[in-house]
Design a protein around this motif. Structure first.
Motif, PDB file in Angstrom:
ATOM      1  N   GLY A 173       0.828  -1.213   0.000  1.00 16.65           N
ATOM      2  CA  GLY A 173       0.000   0.000   0.000  1.00 16.65           C
ATOM      3  C   GLY A 173       0.856   1.254   0.000  1.00 16.65           C
ATOM      4  O   GLY A 173       0.567   2.228  -0.712  1.00 16.65           O
ATOM      5  N   GLN A 174       1.936   1.247   0.774  1.00 17.47           N
ATOM      6  CA  GLN A 174       2.853   2.397   0.795  1.00 17.47           C
ATOM      7  C   GLN A 174       3.437   2.617  -0.600  1.00 17.47           C
ATOM      8  O   GLN A 174       3.532   3.759  -1.071  1.00 17.47           O
ATOM      9  CB  GLN A 174       4.000   2.132   1.786  1.00 17.47           C
ATOM     10  N   ALA A 175       3.816   1.520  -1.263  1.00 15.13           N
ATOM     11  CA  ALA A 175       4.412   1.641  -2.603  1.00 15.13           C
ATOM     12  C   ALA A 175       3.382   2.190  -3.594  1.00 15.13           C
ATOM     13  O   ALA A 175       3.708   3.058  -4.414  1.00 15.13           O
ATOM     14  CB  ALA A 175       4.933   0.278  -3.058  1.00 15.13           C
ATOM     15  N   ARG A 176       2.147   1.719  -3.523  1.00 15.25           N
ATOM     16  CA  ARG A 176       1.110   2.225  -4.448  1.00 15.25           C
ATOM     17  C   ARG A 176       0.844   3.711  -4.214  1.00 15.25           C
ATOM     18  O   ARG A 176       0.757   4.500  -5.158  1.00 15.25           O
ATOM     19  CB  ARG A 176      -0.197   1.434  -4.270  1.00 15.25           C
ATOM     20  N   ALA A 177       0.723   4.097  -2.950  1.00 11.57           N
ATOM     21  CA  ALA A 177       0.450   5.509  -2.635  1.00 11.57           C
ATOM     22  C   ALA A 177       1.610   6.391  -3.087  1.00 11.57           C
ATOM     23  O   ALA A 177       1.396   7.506  -3.580  1.00 11.57           O
ATOM     24  CB  ALA A 177       0.193   5.677  -1.134  1.00 11.57           C
ATOM     25  N   SER A 178       2.837   5.901  -2.947  1.00  9.51           N
ATOM     26  CA  SER A 178       4.000   6.673  -3.381  1.00  9.51           C
ATOM     27  C   SER A 178       3.998   6.821  -4.898  1.00  9.51           C
ATOM     28  O   SER A 178       4.204   7.920  -5.432  1.00  9.51           O
ATOM     29  CB  SER A 178       5.278   5.966  -2.913  1.00  9.51           C
ATOM     30  N   ARG A 179       3.730   5.714  -5.596  1.00  7.03           N
ATOM     31  CA  ARG A 179       3.742   5.750  -7.064  1.00  7.03           C
ATOM     32  C   ARG A 179       2.648   6.680  -7.586  1.00  7.03           C
ATOM     33  O   ARG A 179       2.879   7.490  -8.486  1.00  7.03           O
ATOM     34  CB  ARG A 179       3.528   4.327  -7.596  1.00  7.03           C
ATOM     35  N   GLN A 180       1.463   6.606  -6.994  1.00 12.22           N
ATOM     36  CA  GLN A 180       0.336   7.429  -7.466  1.00 12.22           C
ATOM     37  C   GLN A 180       0.559   8.911  -7.219  1.00 12.22           C
ATOM     38  O   GLN A 180       0.117   9.747  -7.995  1.00 12.22           O
ATOM     39  CB  GLN A 180      -0.966   6.990  -6.778  1.00 12.22           C
ATOM     40  N   SER A 181       1.234   9.251  -6.129  1.00  8.70           N
ATOM     41  CA  SER A 181       1.365  10.666  -5.745  1.00  8.70           C
ATOM     42  C   SER A 181       2.681  11.287  -6.205  1.00  8.70           C
ATOM     43  O   SER A 181       2.794  12.512  -6.252  1.00  8.70           O
ATOM     44  CB  SER A 181       1.280  10.789  -4.222  1.00  8.70           C
ATOM     45  N   GLY A 182       3.688  10.456  -6.462  1.00  7.37           N
ATOM     46  CA  GLY A 182       5.006  10.989  -6.788  1.00  7.37           C
ATOM     47  C   GLY A 182       5.805  11.416  -5.567  1.00  7.37           C
ATOM     48  O   GLY A 182       6.899  11.964  -5.711  1.00  7.37           O
ATOM     49  N   VAL A 183       5.282  11.192  -4.369  1.00  5.87           N
ATOM     50  CA  VAL A 183       6.014  11.530  -3.137  1.00  5.87           C
ATOM     51  C   VAL A 183       6.826  10.309  -2.697  1.00  5.87           C
ATOM     52  O   VAL A 183       6.323   9.190  -2.698  1.00  5.87           O
ATOM     53  CB  VAL A 183       5.029  11.955  -2.018  1.00  5.87           C
ATOM     54  N   HIS A 184       8.090  10.532  -2.362  1.00  6.71           N
ATOM     55  CA  HIS A 184       8.933   9.439  -1.854  1.00  6.71           C
ATOM     56  C   HIS A 184       8.437   9.022  -0.472  1.00  6.71           C
ATOM     57  O   HIS A 184       8.134   9.873   0.368  1.00  6.71           O
ATOM     58  CB  HIS A 184      10.388   9.888  -1.730  1.00  6.71           C
ATOM     59  N   VAL A 185       8.383   7.714  -0.237  1.00  4.07           N
ATOM     60  CA  VAL A 185       7.948   7.193   1.067  1.00  4.07           C
ATOM     61  C   VAL A 185       9.015   6.231   1.584  1.00  4.07           C
ATOM     62  O   VAL A 185       9.470   5.351   0.848  1.00  4.07           O
ATOM     63  CB  VAL A 185       6.593   6.472   0.961  1.00  4.07           C
ATOM     64  N   VAL A 186       9.417   6.427   2.832  1.00  2.00           N
ATOM     65  CA  VAL A 186      10.341   5.514   3.501  1.00  2.00           C
ATOM     66  C   VAL A 186       9.553   4.730   4.542  1.00  2.00           C
ATOM     67  O   VAL A 186       8.757   5.313   5.292  1.00  2.00           O
ATOM     68  CB  VAL A 186      11.509   6.290   4.169  1.00  2.00           C
ATOM     69  N   ALA A 187       9.753   3.413   4.576  1.00  2.00           N
ATOM     70  CA  ALA A 187       9.055   2.547   5.530  1.00  2.00           C
ATOM     71  C   ALA A 187       9.988   2.195   6.687  1.00  2.00           C
ATOM     72  O   ALA A 187      11.190   2.464   6.635  1.00  2.00           O
ATOM     73  CB  ALA A 187       8.578   1.283   4.832  1.00  2.00           C
ATOM     74  N   ALA A 188       9.428   1.580   7.716  1.00  4.92           N
ATOM     75  CA  ALA A 188      10.171   1.382   8.962  1.00  4.92           C
ATOM     76  C   ALA A 188      10.210  -0.075   9.401  1.00  4.92           C
ATOM     77  O   ALA A 188       9.198  -0.773   9.363  1.00  4.92           O
ATOM     78  CB  ALA A 188       9.560   2.242  10.064  1.00  4.92           C
ATOM     79  N   ALA A 189      11.392  -0.503   9.860  1.00  3.98           N
ATOM     80  CA  ALA A 189      11.578  -1.820  10.461  1.00  3.98           C
ATOM     81  C   ALA A 189      11.337  -1.720  11.970  1.00  3.98           C
ATOM     82  O   ALA A 189      11.376  -0.640  12.539  1.00  3.98           O
ATOM     83  CB  ALA A 189      13.009  -2.295  10.204  1.00  3.98           C
TER      84      ALA A 189
END
Ligand SMILES: [Zn+2]
Length: 340
Positions: A96-112
């Protein structure tokens, strides 16, 4: 090099950064009663927002289309990158994070990592520090939750007060995973004024680089600023991440008075004036619907849209403004070269 959910990117491609947000999340404590699917009506919005922890439906946002639209609003305000610190236990959703990033063009970093023990399932609670370290490391180097989407930060590692035995092992594991990956650590400290020092003690004893450790939630842990200087003297970064919360008191307890945005900036200006301007992070830590644009809230663009103006009013030096909006989070997200 910054590790986003769409792959590694060069840091010169990045503008303003929000270091501590939640994009797709479920922060309702497990077992809490209440309808998590209930609608939040416009006439109830203010009251739901004011008592943010009392409405289960307010603390869940798992709709990718809405997340993408919120990121697009942030981009329109000049935002470039957002870190979603929804770690395991908070409904982390790498796809979901990857889809939202691709759709918006905003870079998203996820967390471990893992959140406070109450959110962690039984089979994980019993793991050793070594097994947890392997798990956190793999989330950064291989992928999260059965995907090949990798995390670029460890945490917010969850700590209760008093800290549980599991949470201590998870912090030890985070220190180990930092050594192995070069990723920075972010910690949600317990609600006590000695919690942050204890966190640093544990991380330091396990080999963490405290210059790459962020202590979150100064707003409610050290609301008048007392007790913060000894933390930055040890090298840690301190984070005011309730920007946009203009409430007289902390919603989790009426014993803590919260600073306003202007009050936060005055505390930050004081600390920067003492020579620690490069060890301060800011963010909104949005984790409820009512703080999002879709539900009439300030959204991820508030700092760029409004708080930057307040910085001008307080005559923040330009170097401090760029440290807060970009340079310090960029340094923290920059994975060190040659990890093991
Ligand atoms: Zn958070």
């Amino acid at each position: 090099m910054i590790r986003t959910v769409l792959g590694d990117i060069s840091s010169d491609m990045i503008g303003p950064i929000l270091l501590h947000e939640h994009l797709l999340f479920d922060i309702v404590p497990p077992g809490t009663p209440g309808d998590r699917q209930a609608d939040i009506r416009a006439e109830d919005r203010w009251q739901v927002d004011y008592r943010a922890n009392e409405c289960a439906a307010n603390a869940v946002q798992t709709d990718v289309a809405i997340a993408a639209a919120e990121l697009a609003h942030y981009a329109a305000d000049g935002g470039s990158l957002l870190v979603d610190q929804s770690i395991f236990g908070l409904a982390r959703d790498p796809e979901g994070q990857a889809r939202a990033s691709r759709q918006s063009g905003v870079h998203v970093v996820a967390a471990a990592g893992t959140y406070v023990e109450a959110y962690v399932p039984e089979d994980l609670r019993t793991l050793s520090a070594e097994a947890l370290a392997d798990r956190f490391t793999a989330e950064v180097t291989d992928g999260m939750d059965g995907t090949d989407i990798r995390a670029g930060l460890i945490g917010e590692m969850g700590c209760s007060w008093p800290m549980t035995a599991f949470e201590r092992r998870a912090l030890e594991a985070a220190a180990d995973a930092q050594t192995r990956t070069g990723a920075s650590i972010s910690v949600h400290p317990g609600r006590h004024d000695t919690a942050c020092a204890q966190v640093l003690d544990i991380l330091e004893a396990n080999g963490a680089d405290l210059c790459h450790v962020v202590l979150c939630h100064m707003d409610r842990t050290h609301p008048d600023g007392t007790g913060i200087r000894p933390l930055v003297e040890r090298g840690a970064v301190v984070e005011w991440d309730f920007f946009g919360v203009e409430s007289s008191h902390y919603w989790m307890t009426d014993e803590v008075e919260l600073p306003t945005d202007l009050g936060r900036l005055r505390l930050i200006r004081d600390l920067a004036g003492q020579g620690f301007g490069d060890q301060i992070a800011i963010s909104h830590d949005i984790c409820t619907k009512t703080r999002l644009r879709h539900w009439g809230g300030h959204g991820y663009g508030h700092i760029l849209r409004n708080v930057a103006t307040l910085m001008q009013r307080l005559e923040f030096p330009p170097a401090l403004v760029s440290a807060l909006l970009r340079d310090t989070p960029l340094r923290l997200l920059n994975m060190k070269e040659n990890p093991q």
